[in-house]
Write a protein that holds these residues in place. Structure first.
Motif, PDB file in Angstrom:
ATOM      1  N   LYS A  66      37.096   1.992  69.121  1.00  0.00           N
ATOM      2  CA  LYS A  66      38.484   1.671  68.789  1.00  0.00           C
ATOM      3  C   LYS A  66      39.330   1.716  70.042  1.00  0.00           C
ATOM      4  CE  LYS A  66      41.362   4.833  67.620  1.00  0.00           C
ATOM      5  NZ  LYS A  66      42.215   5.833  66.959  1.00  0.00           N
ATOM      6  N   LEU A  67      40.327   0.872  70.063  1.00  0.00           N
ATOM      7  CA  LEU A  67      41.312   0.909  71.134  1.00  0.00           C
ATOM      8  C   LEU A  67      42.584   1.523  70.590  1.00  0.00           C
ATOM      9  CD1 LEU A  67      40.350  -2.574  72.374  1.00  0.00           C
ATOM     10  CD2 LEU A  67      40.384  -0.565  73.852  1.00  0.00           C
ATOM     11  N   GLY A  68      43.326   2.176  71.448  1.00  0.00           N
ATOM     12  CA  GLY A  68      44.592   2.771  71.039  1.00  0.00           C
ATOM     13  C   GLY A  68      45.683   2.468  72.035  1.00  0.00           C
ATOM     14  N   PHE A  69      46.894   2.498  71.550  1.00  0.00           N
ATOM     15  CA  PHE A  69      48.087   2.248  72.374  1.00  0.00           C
ATOM     16  C   PHE A  69      48.038   0.866  73.022  1.00  0.00           C
ATOM     17  CE2 PHE A  69      47.680   7.054  72.884  1.00  0.00           C
ATOM     18  CZ  PHE A  69      48.351   7.273  71.700  1.00  0.00           C
ATOM     19  N   THR A  70      47.584  -0.103  72.246  1.00  0.00           N
ATOM     20  CA  THR A  70      47.573  -1.485  72.741  1.00  0.00           C
ATOM     21  C   THR A  70      48.863  -2.212  72.368  1.00  0.00           C
ATOM     22  OG1 THR A  70      46.312  -2.073  70.768  1.00  0.00           O
ATOM     23  CG2 THR A  70      45.067  -1.759  72.790  1.00  0.00           C
ATOM     24  N   LYS A  74      53.277   1.398  69.268  1.00  0.00           N
ATOM     25  CA  LYS A  74      52.503   2.646  69.259  1.00  0.00           C
ATOM     26  C   LYS A  74      52.815   3.480  70.502  1.00  0.00           C
ATOM     27  CE  LYS A  74      49.591   4.316  67.417  1.00  0.00           C
ATOM     28  NZ  LYS A  74      49.508   5.404  66.416  1.00  0.00           N
ATOM     29  N   MET A  78      54.396   7.299  70.240  1.00  0.00           N
ATOM     30  CA  MET A  78      53.663   8.485  70.670  1.00  0.00           C
ATOM     31  C   MET A  78      54.017   8.928  72.094  1.00  0.00           C
ATOM     32  SD  MET A  78      52.379   8.593  67.770  1.00  0.00           S
ATOM     33  CE  MET A  78      51.678  10.226  67.960  1.00  0.00           C
ATOM     34  N   GLU A 111      47.752   2.943  59.846  1.00  0.00           N
ATOM     35  CA  GLU A 111      48.314   1.860  60.652  1.00  0.00           C
ATOM     36  C   GLU A 111      47.516   0.578  60.420  1.00  0.00           C
ATOM     37  OE1 GLU A 111      48.295   3.957  64.381  1.00  0.00           O
ATOM     38  OE2 GLU A 111      46.208   3.506  64.773  1.00  0.00           O
ATOM     39  N   GLU A 143      43.581   1.673  59.881  1.00  0.00           N
ATOM     40  CA  GLU A 143      43.033   2.894  60.464  1.00  0.00           C
ATOM     41  C   GLU A 143      43.849   4.097  60.013  1.00  0.00           C
ATOM     42  OE1 GLU A 143      43.092   3.774  64.712  1.00  0.00           O
ATOM     43  OE2 GLU A 143      41.425   5.167  64.414  1.00  0.00           O
ATOM     44  N   PHE A 152      51.235  15.898  65.980  1.00  0.00           N
ATOM     45  CA  PHE A 152      50.796  14.719  66.759  1.00  0.00           C
ATOM     46  C   PHE A 152      51.365  14.808  68.174  1.00  0.00           C
ATOM     47  CE2 PHE A 152      49.387  12.724  62.879  1.00  0.00           C
ATOM     48  CZ  PHE A 152      48.575  11.672  63.247  1.00  0.00           C
ATOM     49  N   PHE A 154      50.884  15.344  71.937  1.00  0.00           N
ATOM     50  CA  PHE A 154      49.806  15.332  72.926  1.00  0.00           C
ATOM     51  C   PHE A 154      50.203  14.514  74.138  1.00  0.00           C
ATOM     52  CE2 PHE A 154      48.634  12.233  69.439  1.00  0.00           C
ATOM     53  CZ  PHE A 154      49.016  11.076  70.084  1.00  0.00           C
ATOM     54  N   VAL A 159      44.882  13.424  73.739  1.00  0.00           N
ATOM     55  CA  VAL A 159      44.553  12.502  72.642  1.00  0.00           C
ATOM     56  C   VAL A 159      43.200  11.833  72.887  1.00  0.00           C
ATOM     57  CG1 VAL A 159      45.907  10.552  73.546  1.00  0.00           C
ATOM     58  CG2 VAL A 159      45.465  10.703  71.115  1.00  0.00           C
ATOM     59  N   THR A 164      40.878  10.037  70.201  1.00  0.00           N
ATOM     60  CA  THR A 164      42.015   9.144  69.911  1.00  0.00           C
ATOM     61  C   THR A 164      42.479   9.265  68.455  1.00  0.00           C
ATOM     62  OG1 THR A 164      40.644   7.195  69.392  1.00  0.00           O
ATOM     63  CG2 THR A 164      41.199   7.514  71.694  1.00  0.00           C
ATOM     64  N   SER A 165      42.464  10.500  67.947  1.00  0.00           N
ATOM     65  CA  SER A 165      42.955  10.826  66.596  1.00  0.00           C
ATOM     66  C   SER A 165      42.152  10.160  65.481  1.00  0.00           C
ATOM     67  CB  SER A 165      44.440  10.454  66.410  1.00  0.00           C
ATOM     68  OG  SER A 165      45.260  10.989  67.418  1.00  0.00           O
ATOM     69  N   GLY A 233      43.543  -1.795  67.793  1.00  0.00           N
ATOM     70  CA  GLY A 233      44.758  -0.995  68.000  1.00  0.00           C
ATOM     71  C   GLY A 233      45.860  -1.492  67.075  1.00  0.00           C
ATOM     72  N   ALA A 234      46.720  -0.573  66.671  1.00  0.00           N
ATOM     73  CA  ALA A 234      47.715  -0.899  65.650  1.00  0.00           C
ATOM     74  C   ALA A 234      48.761  -1.875  66.159  1.00  0.00           C
ATOM     75  CB  ALA A 234      48.387   0.372  65.158  1.00  0.00           C
TER      76      ALA A 234
END
Ligand code: OOG
Ligand code: MG
Length: 266
Positions: A66-70, A74, A78, A111, A143, A152, A154, A159, A164-165, A233-234
């Motif tokens: 998974k990718l996050g903060f894309t 987001k 965060m 998300e 997700e 939350f 961090f 994270v 990545t949660s 990512g969301a």
């Protein structure tokens, strides 16, 4: 007791892995009392790998990445500004139309995402276009994230170490890979719209998120096999998860839904 600042990097990683695992197993968040061992980003990815390897040793299998903060939404929600990656396992997968019990989760959020399917093994060191070439399908997804840190709260290494949660995810029906930019995204709970956006929010084009996985994944020892998935990512900020029917709708790709219940999933 020695202050955690005095111990070596391997010991710091071991403490982080143990505390994150306990928080997850007890469904109790980690409260920052000033003793959390500081890790740099490389060490945080090593902690994440150890945490997931422990799950695999207990019988789970990696089902994807998974990718996050894309998306800016987001990052702003965060307070971070860098793309991160995590690992998904089969124990996190909820079937489309399936039930997710809130028992065992700390303070989950949900998300809307889109998900890519990888048709064959890919070596992330082969670069962005090799990752794109290996992907054959795309689907609407959702997700569930559940930070193991209180509130939350961090920074990037925390994270990342916390995988990545990652907590749960569901994927809808696959469509052959085509244009994935500029698609409207809507998330409903019990029929009420709770988040709305556009796949352009994911780095301008979710295919660019996929491309970014190559360098990030190769650097931190991620593997990606045929049949596995990648969450891009969301597209919007995450929303607190409560009992009810969560449905994500992505223009042209269709929908994915789960029923969230208060107790354990039956
Ligand atoms: C980290 C996970 C970020 C996304 O889609 O951006 C993520 C978090 O927000 O707790 O999954
Ligand atoms: Mg996500």
């Amino acid at each position: 007791m020695r202050a955690t600042g005095m111990i070596g990097p391997d010991e710091r990683i071991a403490v982080v892995v143990r505390r994150l695992r306990e928080a997850s197993e007890r469904a109790r968040p980690i409260v920052d009392d000033g003793t959390w061992p500081a890790l740099d980003l490389d060490a945080a990815y090593r902690a994440q790998a150890e945490l997931v390897e422990a799950r695999i040793a207990r019988g789970e299998q990696q089902s994807g990445l998974k990718l996050g903060f894309t998306s800016l939404a987001k990052m702003e929600q965060m307070g971070v500004s860098e793309i991160i990656a995590g690992r998904l396992t089969d124990a996190m997968a909820v079937a489309d139309g399936g039930i997710l019990g809130l028992a065992g989760l700390i303070h989950p959020r949900v998300e809307p995402e889109i998900c890519f399917r990888v048709a064959r093994d890919v070596d992330l060191a082969d670069g962005p276009e090799a990752v794109l070439d290996a992907v054959d399908a795309v689907a609407p997804a959702l997700e569930v994230i559940d930070s193991r840190y209180d509130g939350f709260s961090f920074d990037l290494p925390r994270v990342v170490a916390d995988n990545t949660s990652a907590a749960a995810y569901a994927v809808g029906s696959w469509s052959p890979l085509g244009t994935v930019a500029g698609l409207a995204v809507r998330m409903h709970v019990d029929g009420v719209v709770v988040a709305e956006g556009d796949t352009d929010a994911i780095l301008g084009d979710p295919l660019d998120a996929l491309r970014r996985l190559a360098g990030l994944g190769a650097r931190h020892g991620f593997v990606l096999h045929g049949g596995q998935v990648v969450l891009a990512g969301a597209a919007t900020a995450a929303v607190a998860l409560r009992p009810g029917r969560v449905r994500v709708e992505v223009e042209t790709l269709g929908t994915v839904a789960i029923d969230v219940v208060a107790g354990p999933a039956s």
